[in-house]
Motif scaffolding. Structure first.
Motif, PDB file in Angstrom:
ATOM      1  N   LEU A 254      -1.886   2.488  -6.805  1.00  0.00           N
ATOM      2  CA  LEU A 254      -2.132   1.287  -6.010  1.00  0.00           C
ATOM      3  C   LEU A 254      -2.472   0.144  -6.954  1.00  0.00           C
ATOM      4  O   LEU A 254      -3.330   0.285  -7.830  1.00  0.00           O
ATOM      5  CB  LEU A 254      -3.293   1.515  -5.034  1.00  0.00           C
ATOM      6  N   LEU A 256      -3.960  -3.542  -6.819  1.00  0.00           N
ATOM      7  CA  LEU A 256      -4.718  -4.412  -5.915  1.00  0.00           C
ATOM      8  C   LEU A 256      -5.196  -5.628  -6.706  1.00  0.00           C
ATOM      9  O   LEU A 256      -5.807  -5.472  -7.772  1.00  0.00           O
ATOM     10  CB  LEU A 256      -5.902  -3.625  -5.323  1.00  0.00           C
ATOM     11  N   GLU A 273       4.477  -3.558 -10.696  1.00  0.00           N
ATOM     12  CA  GLU A 273       5.393  -3.017  -9.680  1.00  0.00           C
ATOM     13  C   GLU A 273       6.717  -2.591 -10.307  1.00  0.00           C
ATOM     14  O   GLU A 273       7.251  -1.520  -9.989  1.00  0.00           O
ATOM     15  CB  GLU A 273       5.672  -4.076  -8.613  1.00  0.00           C
ATOM     16  N   THR A 280       2.381   1.077  -5.044  1.00  0.00           N
ATOM     17  CA  THR A 280       2.083   0.250  -3.875  1.00  0.00           C
ATOM     18  C   THR A 280       1.230  -0.921  -4.338  1.00  0.00           C
ATOM     19  O   THR A 280       0.344  -0.743  -5.182  1.00  0.00           O
ATOM     20  CB  THR A 280       1.296   1.063  -2.825  1.00  0.00           C
ATOM     21  N   SER A 281       1.467  -2.104  -3.793  1.00  0.00           N
ATOM     22  CA  SER A 281       0.667  -3.253  -4.215  1.00  0.00           C
ATOM     23  C   SER A 281       0.118  -3.994  -3.004  1.00  0.00           C
ATOM     24  O   SER A 281       0.682  -3.956  -1.906  1.00  0.00           O
ATOM     25  CB  SER A 281       1.497  -4.208  -5.070  1.00  0.00           C
ATOM     26  N   HIS A 282      -1.005  -4.650  -3.230  1.00  0.00           N
ATOM     27  CA  HIS A 282      -1.639  -5.454  -2.184  1.00  0.00           C
ATOM     28  C   HIS A 282      -2.356  -6.614  -2.855  1.00  0.00           C
ATOM     29  O   HIS A 282      -3.188  -6.410  -3.741  1.00  0.00           O
ATOM     30  CB  HIS A 282      -2.632  -4.617  -1.387  1.00  0.00           C
ATOM     31  N   MET A 284      -4.909  -9.704  -2.243  1.00  0.00           N
ATOM     32  CA  MET A 284      -5.921 -10.249  -1.339  1.00  0.00           C
ATOM     33  C   MET A 284      -5.959 -11.761  -1.538  1.00  0.00           C
ATOM     34  O   MET A 284      -6.214 -12.240  -2.650  1.00  0.00           O
ATOM     35  CB  MET A 284      -7.280  -9.605  -1.614  1.00  0.00           C
ATOM     36  N   THR A 299     -11.644  -4.577   0.448  1.00  0.00           N
ATOM     37  CA  THR A 299     -11.129  -3.815  -0.693  1.00  0.00           C
ATOM     38  C   THR A 299     -11.158  -2.324  -0.401  1.00  0.00           C
ATOM     39  O   THR A 299     -10.195  -1.594  -0.687  1.00  0.00           O
ATOM     40  CB  THR A 299     -11.957  -4.125  -1.950  1.00  0.00           C
ATOM     41  N   VAL A 302      -8.289  -1.256   1.870  1.00  0.00           N
ATOM     42  CA  VAL A 302      -7.008  -1.117   1.181  1.00  0.00           C
ATOM     43  C   VAL A 302      -6.979   0.185   0.376  1.00  0.00           C
ATOM     44  O   VAL A 302      -5.989   0.935   0.408  1.00  0.00           O
ATOM     45  CB  VAL A 302      -6.754  -2.325   0.260  1.00  0.00           C
TER      46      VAL A 302
END
Length: 310
Positions: A254, A256, A273, A280-282, A284, A299, A302
């Protein structure tokens, strides 16, 4: 009625006296309350003759999260997010050598490979078999290096605004730290604190003047050593980024990030990525460099959403 008034006002009076007379004790009380709320307790283990203080919380029967702090941080960088994690996970957050209450020996090597090797020895000393590892900033770089050097020793990788990779754009930190004459992440004095906090978080909190000497005491006391460590890792990040090795990461990952990160630019997300297959990326949108401090609940959500799918 008199007893009721005493019960109401006595704690307020005590806190006021602590604020003016013993601000260090007030900060210690706040730290204790944060740990209490998160269900963590401080412990210590000796690794290669060195005492490692760490926080531990949650049910040991549940999945393990090893949390790694960033530059100039410590184990309590995770205390605000702990309440949202300890119900579902067993968490451990150590002080790395050179930071917090761990040994601050200036003769130690503080490059990322050395710190990663020490973290693995810490995990082995506690018998942490294949933990999920999450790291922020420098700690994220160490976590990434852990995945590269010990690919069978972790279950998954969570990178939170991690250092150690280069994105398409330079961050404010990179633009300011063009040479070793100026370090944007080390305090000059107490008056410099507002600038430093604004570099790290998107919406800086108000910090009462009376608390500042106690809050920033370690940063000022170890300023020269922190400056030395910073340039060791900053030069390593510039000259030997891990971009070309990202394809070696085989565990679920992940990524983040805070959209407003001024320390490590959000363009690093695209590089991660592209390099880590299946990651997986997110992003904020409302935080900066330390999402687990700026929005601990969001946080944690996620992180838990990612881990639940494994």
């Amino acid at each position: 009625m008199r007893i009721l008034l005493i019960l109401i006002f006595a704690p307020l009076i005590a806190l006021t006296l602590m604020y003016f007379l013993f601000p260090g004790r007030l900060l210690a009380l706040g730290r204790w309350l944060l740990r209490k709320r998160g269900g963590t307790v401080q412990k210590s283990v000796t690794v290669d003759g060195r005492a490692w203080p760490y926080l531990e919380g949650g049910d040991p029967a549940k999945p393990l999260l090893l949390l790694v702090h960033g530059f100039s941080g410590d184990k309590d960088n995770w205390s605000m997010i702990a309440p949202y994690l300890t119900r579902d996970y067993h968490i451990i957050s150590p002080d790395l050598p050179g930071f917090g209450e761990n040994e601050r020996d200036p003769a130690l090597a503080y490059d990322i490979e050395a710190q990663t090797r020490r973290l693995k020895a810490f995990a082995d000393a506690l018998g942490l078999a294949r933990p999920h590892i999450a790291g922020n900033s420098m700690g994220g770089w160490i976590a990434l290096r852990y995945a590269l050097d010990y690919p069978d020793a972790l279950a998954s990788l969570i990178l939170i605004d991690n250092a150690g990779v280069l994105g398409a754009n330079e961050s404010d930190l990179q633009k300011q730290a063009v040479d070793e004459d100026y370090n944007p992440l080390v305090l000059k004095n107490l008056d410099d604190a507002d600038r430093l906090v604004a570099m790290v978080v998107h919406k800086p909190p108000f910090i009462p003047k009376r608390l500042r000497p106690a809050l920033y005491a370690d940063g000022l006391r170890y300023r020269d050593q922190l400056d030395t460590i910073f340039w060791i890792i900053a030069n390593e990040a510039r000259d030997h980024p891990l971009n070309d090795r990202l394809g070696e990461v085989k565990v679920p990952t992940l990524i983040l990030w805070g959209r407003h990160d001024r320390v490590i630019d959000v363009s690093c997300v695209a590089a991660l990525e592209a390099g880590i297959a299946g990651s997986t990326s997110h992003i904020m949108e409302h935080v900066g460099h330390v999402p687990m401090v700026e929005d601990p609940k969001g946080t944690a959500a996620v992180m838990k959403g990612f881990l639940a799918k494994l």
